[in-house]
Design an enzyme around this catalytic site. Structure first.
Site, PDB file in Angstrom:
ATOM      1  N   GLU A  67      -1.491  69.295 -45.312  1.00 40.08           N
ATOM      2  CA  GLU A  67      -1.233  69.705 -43.987  1.00 40.08           C
ATOM      3  C   GLU A  67      -2.233  70.546 -43.288  1.00 40.08           C
ATOM      4  O   GLU A  67      -1.969  71.593 -42.573  1.00 40.08           O
ATOM      5  CB  GLU A  67      -0.045  70.242 -43.819  1.00 40.08           C
ATOM      6  CG  GLU A  67       1.230  69.339 -44.157  1.00 40.08           C
ATOM      7  CD  GLU A  67       2.680  69.530 -43.981  1.00 40.08           C
ATOM      8  OE1 GLU A  67       3.055  70.608 -43.515  1.00 40.08           O
ATOM      9  OE2 GLU A  67       3.129  68.711 -44.135  1.00 40.08           O
ATOM     10  N   GLU A 117       4.288  63.075 -48.814  1.00 44.36           N
ATOM     11  CA  GLU A 117       5.476  63.841 -49.053  1.00 44.36           C
ATOM     12  C   GLU A 117       6.348  63.091 -47.760  1.00 44.36           C
ATOM     13  O   GLU A 117       5.876  62.604 -46.849  1.00 44.36           O
ATOM     14  CB  GLU A 117       5.012  65.226 -48.186  1.00 44.36           C
ATOM     15  CG  GLU A 117       4.621  66.318 -49.012  1.00 44.36           C
ATOM     16  CD  GLU A 117       4.541  67.724 -48.271  1.00 44.36           C
ATOM     17  OE1 GLU A 117       5.227  67.989 -47.514  1.00 44.36           O
ATOM     18  OE2 GLU A 117       3.580  68.292 -48.855  1.00 44.36           O
TER      19      GLU A 117
HETATM   20  O1  AHR Z   1       8.119  69.743 -48.776  1.00 46.47           O
HETATM   21  C1  AHR Z   1       8.142  71.094 -48.337  1.00 46.47           C
HETATM   22  C2  AHR Z   1       6.844  71.535 -47.331  1.00 46.47           C
HETATM   23  O2  AHR Z   1       6.927  70.481 -46.329  1.00 46.47           O
HETATM   24  C3  AHR Z   1       5.680  71.228 -48.022  1.00 46.47           C
HETATM   25  O3  AHR Z   1       5.305  72.505 -48.651  1.00 46.47           O
HETATM   26  C4  AHR Z   1       4.799  71.002 -46.652  1.00 46.47           C
HETATM   27  O4  AHR Z   1       3.571  70.557 -47.085  1.00 46.47           O
HETATM   28  C5  AHR Z   1       5.733  70.261 -45.573  1.00 46.47           C
HETATM   29  O5  AHR Z   1       5.532  70.822 -44.444  1.00 46.47           O
END
Ligand code: AHR
Length: 512
Positions: free
Chosen positions: A198, A321
C-alpha cells in the site's frame, strides 16, 4: 468463463415497484465438459498472517512453553485445522506492518530480540518472538509456500537486499552463516516477494511515478542464487483505482512478475461506520454482496489495462488483500480488527472465489485478510479453544479447485434485486481437478428465494452431483465457542439435471 445475466420480466416488475422478488430464480448452467479454460492457480487460495492483534500471537503462536499443545510454538489445533483445508501460500509479516518491520529484530536468541511498538495495530508491544525462522517453521507445518513482504516504506535497499541474502544464499557469506548459526543450514525457497505494501497509503503515501523509481532501485539489488529468485510483486492500487496498475505495468519493464491490488468489502462502503459483523438485516446483506460483487468490475478494469500494457500476459494480477471489514466489537481493542463471521461471509467468499476463477488467466494469486482472529478469518480462538468460521468451510469445500483447469461455463440467471440495484442471483464455477474429476460450485445470493437450476452439460441429463452444501436457518447465523457447528457443511446429492439450490446456500459437487 463467460457469464451472461438475464433478468426475468417478473423481476423487472418487482424492480420498478421496489418490491422484493418472490418467485424461484431460473438458472441455466451450460458447458461443454471437454472445453478447457485457464488453470486455477492454487495460490488463489493464499492466506495472510500479519503481526496484527491476535492473528499471530495467541492465534497461531503460543510459544514452546505454553500449556496449549504446540509444535515449535505453533498451536497444534489451529495448524491441524488449517492443514485440513489445504493452505497453499501464506503472506507475512504484513500489510502495513511490513513497512515498519526490520528483519534483524526477529532473528537470534528470543530474549535478546528488541521489543518494538506495533504503531499500526493497537500500539501494543511487539516482542519479535515470531521472526523469519519461526515464519518458515509455520509454512513448513502447514505444507505451504511463502510470500514475504519487504519493507520499502521505512527500510533501505541494503536492508532488503541483505534479508534476501540471509534467506536464500548457499555461500559462506557472513549473512548465510548467521542463518546457519540461528539453526537453518539450507537456504529457504521464497515463492513471492513483495516490494512494499500500500505504497499509496500506510506504505509511504507515494505517487505511483515515485514508487516506480524506488521499485526499480530495490529490485535491482535483490540478488539470489540461480533457481532461487522469487516472483517479485509491485505494490499496486486498491478499490476502483486503476492508475497504479497502469503506471507500474507501463514503466517497470523488468524484475516484476505481478502487481498487487487490495479491495475490502464494507457493508456501508464507509470507513467511519462500516457496518456490524453479526447484527444486520436483508438490506445490509444485499449491500454487502453488492459491494463485494464490484470485484468483478474492478478486476475487469485492471485486467483491461494489463492486456493493453502487457499483451504477452507476463504480469500476474495479485489480489493480495481482500475480504470483509466490519466495525470493531465494542468490548475489544479496535486496532486488533477482530470480527465474527456469519453465513454472509461464506457467501462473500464463494462470490469472490468464483470471480477469481473467472479471471484465472491473470489472477494467479490472492490472500484473504486474514488467516486467524483478524478480519474475515478462517479460525477464531479463545484461550485454548478454537472454532472454524463459515469462511473456513467455503475454503475447505472449494479446495478441489486448487490447480484445477477451468471449464468455460455460461450461467444464465435471473437477478436478485433491491431498490434500484441488481445482482446475479447465482454465480458459479466449473473445473476439472488435477485427478480428472469435474467439480461444480454454485452460490445462491438471495436470502429468500430458491434457485431452480437446469444443467445443460453436453446435453447429458444423467449426471450425478455429489458433494456438500453450506447454508443456515438465518442470514446472521454464526459459529460460537458454545455452538461451533451452526454453519457447517452437510452432504448434498442429486441425480437430476433440474434441481433446487436453496436460498443463501453454497454447493460444491463432483459431477459424475
Ligand atoms: O489487513 C489489514 C490491513 O489492511 C493491512 O495491514 C493493510 O495493508 C490494509 O490496509
Amino acid at each position: 468463463m463467460n457469464y451472461r445475466f438475464i433478468k426475468a420480466s417478473l423481476l423487472s416488475v418487482a424492480l420498478s415497484t421496489g418490491m422484493a422478488s418472490a418467485a424461484p430464480h431460473q438458472v441455466t448452467v451450460t458447458a461443454d465438459l471437454e472445453q478447457q479454460g485457464p488453470v486455477i492457480n492454487k495460490d488463489i487460495y493464499g492466506q495472510f498472517a500479519e503481526h496484527l492483534g491476535r492473528g499471530i500471537y495467541e492465534g497461531l503462536w503460543v510459544g514452546p512453553d505454553s500449556s496449549i499443545p504446540n509444535t515449535k510454538g505453533f498451536r497444534n489445533d489451529v495448524i491441524d485445522a488449517l492443514k485440513e483445508m489445504s493452505v497453499p501460500l501464506v503472506r507475512w509479516p504484513g500489510g502495513c506492518f511490513a513497512d515498519e518491520y526490520h528483519w534483524r529484530d526477529g532473528i537470534g536468541a528470543k530474549n535478546e530480540r528488541p521489543v518494538k511498538v506495533n504503531t499500526h495495530w493497537g500500539g501494543v508491544e511487539e516482542t519479535n518472538a515470531v521472526g523469519t525462522h519461526e515464519f518458515f517453521d509455520l509454512a513448513e507445518l502447514l505444507g505451504a509456500e511463502v510470500y514475504i513482504n519487504g519493507n520499502l516504506g521505512s527500510g533501505s535497499v541494503q536492508e532488503m537486499a541483505e534479508w534476501m541474502e540471509y534467506m536464500t544464499s548457499d555461500k559462506n557469506s557472513t549473512l548465510a552463516n548467521l542463518r546457519r548459526e540461528n539453526g537453518r543450514e539450507d537456504p529457504w525457497d521464497i515463492k513471492y516477494f513483495g516490494i512494499g505494501n500500500e505504497s499509496w497509503g500506510c506504505g509511504g503515501h507515494m505517487e505511483p511515478d515515485y514508487y516506480v523509481d524506488l521499485y526499480r532501485q530495490y529490485a535491482t539489488f535483490l540478488k539470489t542464487p540461480p533457481g532461487k529468485k522469487p516472483l517479485l510483486v509491485g505494490s499496486g492500487g486498491h478499490t476502483e483505482d486503476t492508475q497504479w496498475t497502469d503506471v507500474l505495468s507501463k514503466n517497470i519493464e523488468r524484475n516484476m512478475d505481478g502487481i498487487s491490488y487490495h479491495f475490502y468489502t464494507l457493508p456501508t462502503s464507509e470507513w467511519e461506520t462500516k457496518g456490524h459483523a453479526t447484527e444486520f438485516g436483508k438490506d445490509m446483506w444485499f449491500a454487502t454482496l453488492e459491494r463485494t460483487y464490484r470485484m468483478d468490475e474492478y478486476l475487469q478494469n485492471n485486467i483491461a489495462i494489463l492486456d493493453k500494457n502487457d499483451p504477452e500476459g507476463e504480469l500476474g494480477f495479485y489480489v493480495d488483500e481482500w475480504g470483509t471489514w466490519y466495525d470493531a466489537e465494542e468490548d475489544r481493542e479496535p486496532g486488533f480488527l477482530y470480527q465474527q463471521n456469519t453465513l454472509r461471509d461464506a457467501v462473500v467468499t464463494a462470490i469472490n472465489l468464483n470471480l477469481f476463477h473467472k479471471y484465472a488467466e491473470r489472477v494467479h494469486m490472492t490472500n484473504i485478510a486474514q488467516m486467524v482472529n483478524v478480519l474475515q478469518a478462517m479460525i477464531l480462538t479463545d484461550g485454548p479453544d478454537m472454532l472454524k468460521t463459515p469462511t473456513y468451510h467455503v475454503y475447505d469445500m472449494y479446495s478441489v479447485f486448487q490447480d484445477a483447469t477451468a471449464i468455460p461455463v455460461e450461467l444464465d440467471t435471473s437477478d436478485y434485486t433491491m431498490d434500484d440495484k441488481a445482482l446475479p442471483a447465482v454465480t458459479g464455477s466449473l473445473a476439472k481437478s488435477k485427478d480428472g474429476s469435474t467439480y461444480l460450485a454454485l452460490v445462491n445470493l438471495d436470502p429468500e428465494n430458491v434457485a431452480a437450476i437446469t444443467l445443460d452439460l453436453e446435453g447429458d441429463s444423467n449426471k450425478t452431483l455429489k458433494g456438500e452444501i453450506l447454508t443456515a436457518k438465518n442470514i446472521t447465523d454464526k459459529n460460537t465457542f458454545e455452538q461451533k457447528d451452526v454453519v457447517a457443511p452437510k452432504p448434498f446429492e442429486t441425480k437430476a439435471s433440474n434441481f433446487q439450490l436453496p436460498a443463501k446456500s453454497i454447493v460444491v459437487v463432483k459431477v459424475n
